[in-house]
Design a protein around this motif. Structure first.
Motif, mmCIF file in Angstrom:
data_model
loop_
_atom_site.group_PDB
_atom_site.id
_atom_site.type_symbol
_atom_site.label_atom_id
_atom_site.label_comp_id
_atom_site.label_asym_id
_atom_site.label_seq_id
_atom_site.Cartn_x
_atom_site.Cartn_y
_atom_site.Cartn_z
ATOM 1 N N GLU A 27 0.879 -1.163 0.000
ATOM 2 C CA GLU A 27 0.000 0.000 0.000
ATOM 3 C C GLU A 27 0.918 1.215 0.000
ATOM 4 O OE1 GLU A 27 -3.217 2.272 2.890
ATOM 5 O OE2 GLU A 27 -2.665 0.206 3.338
ATOM 6 N N VAL A 28 0.702 2.133 -0.931
ATOM 7 C CA VAL A 28 1.601 3.269 -1.088
ATOM 8 C C VAL A 28 0.863 4.585 -0.841
ATOM 9 C CG1 VAL A 28 3.121 4.495 -2.690
ATOM 10 C CG2 VAL A 28 3.019 1.994 -2.743
ATOM 11 N N VAL A 29 1.477 5.429 -0.018
ATOM 12 C CA VAL A 29 0.992 6.778 0.236
ATOM 13 C C VAL A 29 2.110 7.709 -0.216
ATOM 14 C CG1 VAL A 29 0.263 8.411 2.029
ATOM 15 C CG2 VAL A 29 -0.358 5.988 2.220
ATOM 16 N N VAL A 30 1.759 8.817 -0.874
ATOM 17 C CA VAL A 30 2.798 9.712 -1.382
ATOM 18 C C VAL A 30 2.675 11.112 -0.779
ATOM 19 C CG1 VAL A 30 3.004 8.453 -3.554
ATOM 20 C CG2 VAL A 30 1.489 10.417 -3.437
ATOM 21 N N ALA A 31 3.830 11.755 -0.659
ATOM 22 C CA ALA A 31 3.912 13.158 -0.248
ATOM 23 C C ALA A 31 4.892 13.825 -1.212
ATOM 24 C CB ALA A 31 4.393 13.274 1.187
ATOM 25 N N LYS A 32 4.519 14.985 -1.739
ATOM 26 C CA LYS A 32 5.344 15.649 -2.749
ATOM 27 C C LYS A 32 6.245 16.740 -2.189
ATOM 28 C CE LYS A 32 2.135 14.496 -6.396
ATOM 29 N NZ LYS A 32 1.262 14.944 -7.462
ATOM 30 N N ASP A 33 6.155 17.001 -0.882
ATOM 31 C CA ASP A 33 7.070 17.948 -0.251
ATOM 32 C C ASP A 33 7.175 17.621 1.238
ATOM 33 O OD1 ASP A 33 5.118 19.560 1.352
ATOM 34 O OD2 ASP A 33 4.390 20.198 -0.619
ATOM 35 N N GLY A 34 8.124 18.263 1.891
ATOM 36 C CA GLY A 34 8.389 17.971 3.289
ATOM 37 C C GLY A 34 7.260 18.334 4.228
ATOM 38 N N ARG A 35 6.570 19.409 3.947
ATOM 39 C CA ARG A 35 5.456 19.836 4.807
ATOM 40 C C ARG A 35 4.324 18.815 4.767
ATOM 41 N NH1 ARG A 35 4.422 25.810 3.865
ATOM 42 N NH2 ARG A 35 3.996 25.046 1.798
ATOM 43 N N GLU A 36 3.980 18.373 3.558
ATOM 44 C CA GLU A 36 2.938 17.354 3.393
ATOM 45 C C GLU A 36 3.366 16.049 4.074
ATOM 46 O OE1 GLU A 36 0.567 15.004 -0.212
ATOM 47 O OE2 GLU A 36 2.114 16.463 -0.739
ATOM 48 N N ALA A 37 4.643 15.725 3.975
ATOM 49 C CA ALA A 37 5.166 14.504 4.589
ATOM 50 C C ALA A 37 5.005 14.535 6.107
ATOM 51 C CB ALA A 37 6.634 14.315 4.226
ATOM 52 N N LEU A 38 5.335 15.663 6.722
ATOM 53 C CA LEU A 38 5.208 15.778 8.177
ATOM 54 C C LEU A 38 3.747 15.636 8.616
ATOM 55 C CD1 LEU A 38 7.781 18.570 9.089
ATOM 56 C CD2 LEU A 38 7.961 16.103 9.494
ATOM 57 N N GLN A 39 2.828 16.182 7.842
ATOM 58 C CA GLN A 39 1.401 16.039 8.156
ATOM 59 C C GLN A 39 0.996 14.566 8.100
ATOM 60 O OE1 GLN A 39 -0.355 18.588 5.187
ATOM 61 N NE2 GLN A 39 -0.100 20.446 6.419
ATOM 62 N N LYS A 40 1.503 13.852 7.090
ATOM 63 C CA LYS A 40 1.123 12.443 6.930
ATOM 64 C C LYS A 40 1.714 11.554 8.022
ATOM 65 C CE LYS A 40 -0.138 12.828 2.219
ATOM 66 N NZ LYS A 40 -0.719 12.134 1.147
ATOM 67 N N VAL A 41 2.956 11.813 8.432
ATOM 68 C CA VAL A 41 3.544 10.965 9.483
ATOM 69 C C VAL A 41 2.898 11.255 10.844
ATOM 70 C CG1 VAL A 41 5.750 10.543 8.337
ATOM 71 C CG2 VAL A 41 5.553 12.442 9.925
ATOM 72 N N GLN A 42 2.357 12.449 11.022
ATOM 73 C CA GLN A 42 1.698 12.760 12.288
ATOM 74 C C GLN A 42 0.276 12.227 12.347
ATOM 75 O OE1 GLN A 42 2.236 17.005 12.459
ATOM 76 N NE2 GLN A 42 4.367 16.841 13.090
ATOM 77 N N SER A 43 -0.335 11.975 11.194
ATOM 78 C CA SER A 43 -1.738 11.564 11.180
ATOM 79 C C SER A 43 -1.958 10.085 10.863
ATOM 80 C CB SER A 43 -2.514 12.419 10.171
ATOM 81 O OG SER A 43 -2.048 12.164 8.860
ATOM 82 N N ASP A 44 -0.907 9.342 10.544
ATOM 83 C CA ASP A 44 -1.069 7.942 10.157
ATOM 84 C C ASP A 44 0.163 7.147 10.556
ATOM 85 O OD1 ASP A 44 -2.313 5.722 9.084
ATOM 86 O OD2 ASP A 44 -2.584 6.584 7.094
ATOM 87 N N THR A 45 0.102 5.827 10.416
ATOM 88 C CA THR A 45 1.250 4.971 10.717
ATOM 89 C C THR A 45 1.705 4.263 9.442
ATOM 90 O OG1 THR A 45 -0.193 3.129 11.325
ATOM 91 C CG2 THR A 45 0.549 4.563 13.102
ATOM 92 N N TYR A 46 3.005 3.969 9.387
ATOM 93 C CA TYR A 46 3.602 3.353 8.203
ATOM 94 C C TYR A 46 4.553 2.242 8.625
ATOM 95 C CZ TYR A 46 1.682 7.545 6.179
ATOM 96 O OH TYR A 46 0.812 8.533 5.813
ATOM 97 N N ASP A 47 4.745 1.288 7.725
ATOM 98 C CA ASP A 47 5.688 0.194 7.960
ATOM 99 C C ASP A 47 7.084 0.561 7.467
ATOM 100 O OD1 ASP A 47 3.748 -1.758 9.007
ATOM 101 O OD2 ASP A 47 2.896 -1.598 6.996
ATOM 102 N N LEU A 48 7.154 1.543 6.547
ATOM 103 C CA LEU A 48 8.421 1.979 5.963
ATOM 104 C C LEU A 48 8.225 3.374 5.389
ATOM 105 C CD1 LEU A 48 11.366 1.146 4.937
ATOM 106 C CD2 LEU A 48 10.232 0.502 2.821
ATOM 107 N N ILE A 49 9.275 4.195 5.498
ATOM 108 C CA ILE A 49 9.250 5.536 4.892
ATOM 109 C C ILE A 49 10.455 5.658 3.972
ATOM 110 C CG2 ILE A 49 9.399 8.017 5.317
ATOM 111 C CD1 ILE A 49 8.103 7.460 8.090
ATOM 112 N N ILE A 50 10.188 6.104 2.737
ATOM 113 C CA ILE A 50 11.246 6.357 1.754
ATOM 114 C C ILE A 50 11.225 7.856 1.479
ATOM 115 C CG2 ILE A 50 12.049 5.922 -0.603
ATOM 116 C CD1 ILE A 50 10.556 3.205 -0.450
ATOM 117 N N THR A 51 12.372 8.511 1.668
ATOM 118 C CA THR A 51 12.392 9.965 1.467
ATOM 119 C C THR A 51 13.594 10.427 0.647
ATOM 120 O OG1 THR A 51 12.264 12.118 2.572
ATOM 121 C CG2 THR A 51 13.627 10.444 3.652
ATOM 122 N N ASP A 52 13.374 11.495 -0.085
ATOM 123 C CA ASP A 52 14.444 12.219 -0.763
ATOM 124 C C ASP A 52 15.040 13.167 0.278
ATOM 125 O OD1 ASP A 52 16.084 13.348 -2.683
ATOM 126 O OD2 ASP A 52 14.474 14.273 -3.838
#
Length: 121
Positions: A27-52
């Motif tokens: 299951e893939v969730v995407v974030a196109k910038d750092g601000r969006e990424a921080l919102q997603k990690v604070q509101s959901d849980t993930y098994d793995l995070i891949i970041t630029d």
């Protein structure tokens, strides 16, 4: 099926990663910038995070730091994908707690193998 967050601002790279990981039945969730990424990690849980590293608004290094300092997220494995292969950047990423670092360009099959390895831990 693992839930993976991809943080990448380059559209073609994001689509390639998303396509490959979905093909590998994640299951893939995407974030196109750092601000969006921080919102997603604070509101959901993930098994793995891949970041630029180089991202608009908030850098990948800042994201790693925030994730690894948050008790309910600190255990989540992280992979950095970056064209910035400078030794100091790589070292800083590992000091912050990243689990793997892949320099762009890279092979998607290699990424799949590294993802599987981290998800088994």
């Amino acid at each position: 099926m693992a839930k993976i967050l991809i943080i990448e601002d380059e559209e073609l790279m994001l689509k390639a990663l998303e396509f490959r990981l979905k093909k590998d039945e994640h299951e893939v969730v995407v974030a196109k910038d750092g601000r969006e990424a921080l919102q997603k990690v604070q509101s959901d849980t993930y098994d793995l995070i891949i970041t630029d590293i180089m991202l608009p608004f908030v850098s990948g290094l800042e994201i790693i730091g925030k994730v690894k300092q948050t008790p309910h997220l600190a255990h989540v494995p992280m992979i950095v994908l970056s064209a910035v292969g400078l030794e100091n950047v790589v070292l800083e990423a590992f000091e912050l707690g990243v689990d793997d670092f892949i320099t762009k360009p890279f092979n998607l099959t290699e990424l799949t193998i590294r993802v599987k390895k981290l998800l088994k831990k």
